[in-house]
Design a protein around this motif. Structure first.
Motif, mmCIF file in Angstrom:
data_model
loop_
_atom_site.group_PDB
_atom_site.id
_atom_site.type_symbol
_atom_site.label_atom_id
_atom_site.label_comp_id
_atom_site.label_asym_id
_atom_site.label_seq_id
_atom_site.Cartn_x
_atom_site.Cartn_y
_atom_site.Cartn_z
ATOM 1 N N ILE A 259 9.166 58.663 46.701
ATOM 2 C CA ILE A 259 9.457 59.893 45.951
ATOM 3 C C ILE A 259 10.861 59.782 45.364
ATOM 4 O O ILE A 259 11.842 59.803 46.088
ATOM 5 N N GLU A 260 10.945 59.662 44.049
ATOM 6 C CA GLU A 260 12.245 59.439 43.418
ATOM 7 C C GLU A 260 12.848 60.721 42.853
ATOM 8 O O GLU A 260 14.053 60.847 42.719
ATOM 9 N N ASP A 261 12.010 61.676 42.513
ATOM 10 C CA ASP A 261 12.501 62.898 41.906
ATOM 11 C C ASP A 261 12.846 63.915 42.987
ATOM 12 O O ASP A 261 11.978 64.390 43.711
ATOM 13 N N GLU A 262 14.116 64.261 43.099
ATOM 14 C CA GLU A 262 14.567 65.129 44.186
ATOM 15 C C GLU A 262 13.937 66.516 44.123
ATOM 16 O O GLU A 262 13.492 67.063 45.137
ATOM 17 N N GLU A 263 13.860 67.083 42.931
ATOM 18 C CA GLU A 263 13.290 68.429 42.785
ATOM 19 C C GLU A 263 11.821 68.446 43.185
ATOM 20 O O GLU A 263 11.351 69.360 43.858
ATOM 21 N N PHE A 264 11.103 67.395 42.769
ATOM 22 C CA PHE A 264 9.685 67.291 43.112
ATOM 23 C C PHE A 264 9.517 67.196 44.627
ATOM 24 O O PHE A 264 8.635 67.829 45.220
ATOM 25 N N ALA A 265 10.386 66.424 45.282
ATOM 26 C CA ALA A 265 10.303 66.249 46.732
ATOM 27 C C ALA A 265 10.537 67.573 47.454
ATOM 28 O O ALA A 265 9.839 67.899 48.410
ATOM 29 N N LYS A 266 11.527 68.350 46.989
ATOM 30 C CA LYS A 266 11.813 69.644 47.617
ATOM 31 C C LYS A 266 10.629 70.589 47.485
ATOM 32 O O LYS A 266 10.247 71.277 48.437
ATOM 33 N N ASN A 267 10.043 70.636 46.286
ATOM 34 C CA ASN A 267 8.879 71.498 46.072
ATOM 35 C C ASN A 267 7.702 71.074 46.941
ATOM 36 O O ASN A 267 6.977 71.905 47.483
ATOM 37 N N LEU A 268 7.549 69.769 47.073
ATOM 38 C CA LEU A 268 6.449 69.247 47.877
ATOM 39 C C LEU A 268 6.612 69.642 49.338
ATOM 40 O O LEU A 268 5.666 70.063 50.002
ATOM 41 N N LEU A 269 7.840 69.562 49.853
ATOM 42 C CA LEU A 269 8.110 69.947 51.236
ATOM 43 C C LEU A 269 7.865 71.437 51.439
ATOM 44 O O LEU A 269 7.285 71.860 52.440
ATOM 45 N N ASN A 270 8.293 72.257 50.487
ATOM 46 C CA ASN A 270 8.091 73.696 50.588
ATOM 47 C C ASN A 270 6.606 74.049 50.568
ATOM 48 O O ASN A 270 6.130 74.886 51.352
ATOM 49 N N ASN A 271 5.874 73.409 49.667
ATOM 50 C CA ASN A 271 4.434 73.679 49.578
ATOM 51 C C ASN A 271 3.723 73.250 50.856
ATOM 52 O O ASN A 271 2.824 73.937 51.332
ATOM 53 N N LEU A 272 4.127 72.124 51.423
ATOM 54 C CA LEU A 272 3.509 71.635 52.632
ATOM 55 C C LEU A 272 3.800 72.586 53.783
ATOM 56 O O LEU A 272 2.923 72.908 54.586
ATOM 57 N N SER A 273 5.053 73.063 53.877
ATOM 58 C CA SER A 273 5.414 73.988 54.943
ATOM 59 C C SER A 273 4.602 75.277 54.845
ATOM 60 O O SER A 273 4.130 75.812 55.853
ATOM 61 N N SER A 274 4.416 75.766 53.622
ATOM 62 C CA SER A 274 3.628 76.991 53.418
ATOM 63 C C SER A 274 2.181 76.773 53.823
ATOM 64 O O SER A 274 1.546 77.646 54.428
ATOM 65 N N TYR A 275 1.662 75.614 53.513
ATOM 66 C CA TYR A 275 0.260 75.285 53.816
ATOM 67 C C TYR A 275 0.032 75.187 55.323
ATOM 68 O O TYR A 275 -0.999 75.590 55.852
ATOM 69 N N LEU A 276 1.026 74.676 56.039
ATOM 70 C CA LEU A 276 0.866 74.451 57.470
ATOM 71 C C LEU A 276 1.028 75.727 58.308
ATOM 72 O O LEU A 276 0.623 75.756 59.449
ATOM 73 N N ARG A 277 1.621 76.753 57.720
ATOM 74 C CA ARG A 277 1.835 77.989 58.487
ATOM 75 C C ARG A 277 0.516 78.708 58.761
ATOM 76 O O ARG A 277 -0.376 78.698 57.972
#
Length: 277
Positions: A259-277
């Motif tokens: 993952i090279e794009d920092e903004e994309f990585a942050k969004n991906l982590l946020n989306n994953l966290s929301s999905y796992l809740r």
């Protein structure tokens, strides 16, 4: 000359990432047998072509990239309560020559097999360890797999049948004959629907009759068929816990290669966290 032959006997060989020499590869042989082998390996043409070499590279590793980002997995097997890990699967081959891993697409079979290959190389540094993607080699398997012997067939798959590969091929054949070759075949299902049925039967017969330790992965729809033909029960990969999923994603981000794009990585982590809740 004898000097050139002596130099090649101790010339550094990088085999699948491990440094050794021709002399250290034949440790189990008597001195007189070693000299016969060296005479077979070090032909006039080999000496002439390699006398100026400083290092030889054989069986270049294609699985080391998992080392920094891989998270250890757990496995379960039919009829067994104990949970296994990668080291357990390797230990299994002390009794059974074959280990079958069967699971759904995207469950992590390929990366798991690469990690097992890496661990095998650490445990058996003077073994020939071959990770083979059947998906990438399905044309070769379909065209070249027939009644010829397993060793010759694998020489063709590993692209060792050329004059410039004579020494590498000789070493492979020597290790094969001495039960110091381990094959890791990834994605058997990729050739099952592509190859001729007789060719597949031949391949399975090769695996069964061979003295080589062998790891095979497949998708679940072929699990029962392979269990029957290989007379073993498959291992299944236990799904990641929530903590492991987050840890894996963070590993990918920290490595900076996937993952090279920092903004994309942050969004991906946020989306994953929301999905796992």
């Amino acid at each position: 000359t004898e000097d050139s032959k002596l130099k090649l006997k101790y010339l550094p060989i990088l085999m699948c990432g491990s440094k050794m020499s021709l002399d250290s590869l034949v440790v189990d042989d008597k001195p007189e047998d070693k000299e016969i082998l060296f005479a077979k390996f070090l032909t006039h043409d080999v000496i002439f072509n390699l006398m100026e070499s400083k290092e030889l590279i054989f069986n270049k590793s294609n699985f080391e990239e998992t080392n920094n980002i891989y998270i250890s997995r757990e496995f379960k097997r039919k009829g067994r309560m104990r949970v296994a890990n990668e080291e357990t699967l390797i230990k299994t081959t002390e009794k059974d020559n074959i280990v079958l891993i069967s699971d759904l697409v995207g469950s992590g079979k390929t990366e798991t097999l690469k990690e097992i290959a890496r661990l095998l190389k650490i445990k058996f540094p003077n073994f020939w360890i071959s990770f083979i993607s059947l998906k990438d080699n399905k044309d070769d398997f379909n065209q070249k797999l027939n009644e010829k012997d397993y060793k010759k067939f694998m020489c063709e798959i590993l692209k060792l049948d050329t004059p410039e590969k004579f020494l590498e091929k000789s070493i492979f054949e020597y290790l094969f004959d001495n039960k110091r070759v381990i094959f890791l075949f990834d994605a058997f299902d990729e050739i099952a629907s592509y190859c001729d049925k007789d060719a597949l039967k031949t391949f399975i017969r090769f695996i069964n009759k061979s003295n080589c330790k062998t790891f095979v992965t497949t998708r679940g729809h072929l699990e029962f068929e392979l269990e029957e033909n290989l007379t073993i029960f498959a291992y299944k990969i236990i799904l990641f816990t929530e903590e492991q999923q987050v840890k894996c994603l963070l590993h990918l981000w920290e490595d900076g290669k996937t993952i090279e794009d920092e903004e994309f990585a942050k969004n991906l982590l946020n989306n994953l966290s929301s999905y796992l809740r």
